[in-house]
Design a protein around this motif. Structure first.
Motif, mmCIF file in Angstrom:
data_model
loop_
_atom_site.group_PDB
_atom_site.id
_atom_site.type_symbol
_atom_site.label_atom_id
_atom_site.label_comp_id
_atom_site.label_asym_id
_atom_site.label_seq_id
_atom_site.Cartn_x
_atom_site.Cartn_y
_atom_site.Cartn_z
ATOM 1 N N ASP A 73 5.672 -5.689 -5.632
ATOM 2 C CA ASP A 73 5.099 -4.705 -6.561
ATOM 3 C C ASP A 73 3.620 -4.923 -6.619
ATOM 4 O O ASP A 73 2.806 -4.362 -7.043
ATOM 5 C CB ASP A 73 5.733 -4.821 -7.943
ATOM 6 C CG ASP A 73 7.220 -4.492 -7.876
ATOM 7 O OD1 ASP A 73 7.602 -3.629 -7.090
ATOM 8 O OD2 ASP A 73 7.969 -5.133 -8.632
ATOM 9 N N LEU B 129 11.277 2.494 -6.917
ATOM 10 C CA LEU B 129 10.225 1.485 -6.771
ATOM 11 C C LEU B 129 8.831 2.069 -6.931
ATOM 12 O O LEU B 129 7.865 1.330 -7.123
ATOM 13 C CB LEU B 129 10.321 0.821 -5.387
ATOM 14 C CG LEU B 129 11.597 0.062 -5.061
ATOM 15 C CD1 LEU B 129 11.552 -0.448 -3.630
ATOM 16 C CD2 LEU B 129 11.795 -1.094 -6.036
ATOM 17 N N SER C 299 5.503 4.178 -8.306
ATOM 18 C CA SER C 299 4.821 4.383 -9.585
ATOM 19 C C SER C 299 4.997 5.848 -9.997
ATOM 20 O O SER C 299 5.389 6.699 -9.186
ATOM 21 C CB SER C 299 3.333 4.065 -9.449
ATOM 22 O OG SER C 299 2.700 5.035 -8.629
ATOM 23 N N GLY D 102 8.059 3.498 -0.612
ATOM 24 C CA GLY D 102 9.062 2.588 -1.144
ATOM 25 C C GLY D 102 9.248 1.361 -0.271
ATOM 26 O O GLY D 102 9.358 0.236 -0.775
ATOM 27 N N GLU E 209 17.005 4.782 -4.270
ATOM 28 C CA GLU E 209 16.608 3.417 -4.616
ATOM 29 C C GLU E 209 15.131 3.171 -4.345
ATOM 30 O O GLU E 209 14.444 2.519 -5.139
ATOM 31 C CB GLU E 209 17.454 2.408 -3.845
ATOM 32 C CG GLU E 209 18.914 2.428 -4.264
ATOM 33 C CD GLU E 209 19.758 1.534 -3.384
ATOM 34 O OE1 GLU E 209 19.485 0.323 -3.369
ATOM 35 O OE2 GLU E 209 20.665 2.059 -2.726
ATOM 36 N N LEU E 210 14.640 3.691 -3.220
ATOM 37 C CA LEU E 210 13.232 3.505 -2.900
ATOM 38 C C LEU E 210 12.344 4.292 -3.850
ATOM 39 O O LEU E 210 11.258 3.839 -4.225
ATOM 40 C CB LEU E 210 12.957 3.909 -1.442
ATOM 41 C CG LEU E 210 13.587 2.994 -0.397
ATOM 42 C CD1 LEU E 210 13.438 3.582 0.996
ATOM 43 C CD2 LEU E 210 12.996 1.593 -0.473
ATOM 44 N N ASP F 5 17.487 -3.779 -0.734
ATOM 45 C CA ASP F 5 17.460 -4.959 -1.601
ATOM 46 C C ASP F 5 17.283 -6.245 -0.805
ATOM 47 O O ASP F 5 16.910 -7.276 -1.355
ATOM 48 C CB ASP F 5 18.741 -5.064 -2.428
ATOM 49 C CG ASP F 5 18.799 -4.022 -3.531
ATOM 50 O OD1 ASP F 5 17.755 -3.397 -3.822
ATOM 51 O OD2 ASP F 5 19.886 -3.824 -4.095
ATOM 52 N N ARG G 118 6.337 -0.983 -0.742
ATOM 53 C CA ARG G 118 6.486 -1.756 -1.981
ATOM 54 C C ARG G 118 7.570 -2.837 -1.829
ATOM 55 O O ARG G 118 7.422 -3.945 -2.318
ATOM 56 C CB ARG G 118 6.804 -0.855 -3.146
ATOM 57 C CG ARG G 118 5.597 -0.089 -3.636
ATOM 58 C CD ARG G 118 5.937 0.722 -4.876
ATOM 59 N NE ARG G 118 4.753 1.301 -5.446
ATOM 60 C CZ ARG G 118 3.967 0.695 -6.333
ATOM 61 N NH1 ARG G 118 4.251 -0.519 -6.743
ATOM 62 N NH2 ARG G 118 2.904 1.306 -6.807
ATOM 63 N N ALA G 119 8.671 -2.489 -1.176
ATOM 64 C CA ALA G 119 9.764 -3.469 -0.989
ATOM 65 C C ALA G 119 9.306 -4.641 -0.125
ATOM 66 O O ALA G 119 9.649 -5.791 -0.397
ATOM 67 C CB ALA G 119 10.977 -2.781 -0.371
#
Length: 87
Positions: free
Chosen positions: A87, A53, A55, A79, A49-50, A21, A82-83
């Motif tokens: 996005d 994120l 798709s 992930g 969590e990843l 995060d 993307r982080a």
């Protein structure tokens, strides 16, 4: 963070955050390069969590990996991408 300059190129080696995060799109100036190094095995607790994120297509692709380690590596890499890039 450590910064080195040679000619007109700047290299920044960034300290990895303690939680995904806390990642965000890096601020890059002209002629700079950020190098992120992380061992996914040191952050296995982030996989859930990843994965959130990703798709639907990326999650489906991850599910097709035969070996769990390959699946986790894929989820971690996509992930984190993307982080870091949004996005």
């Amino acid at each position: 963070m450590r910064t080195t300059s040679q000619d007109s190129l700047q290299l920044r080696i960034c300290e990895f955050p303690s939680h995904p995060d806390r990642l965000g799109p890096p601020r890059l100036s002209n002629n700079s390069l950020h190098l992120w190094l992380v061992d996914p095995k040191e952050h296995l607790e982030w996989i859930r969590e990843l994965s959130a994120l990703l798709s639907t297509d990326e999650r489906d692709r991850a599910a097709r990996f035969h070996f769990e380690q390959d699946r986790q590596d894929f989820i971690f890499a996509r992930g984190m991408l993307r982080a870091l890039l949004g996005d």
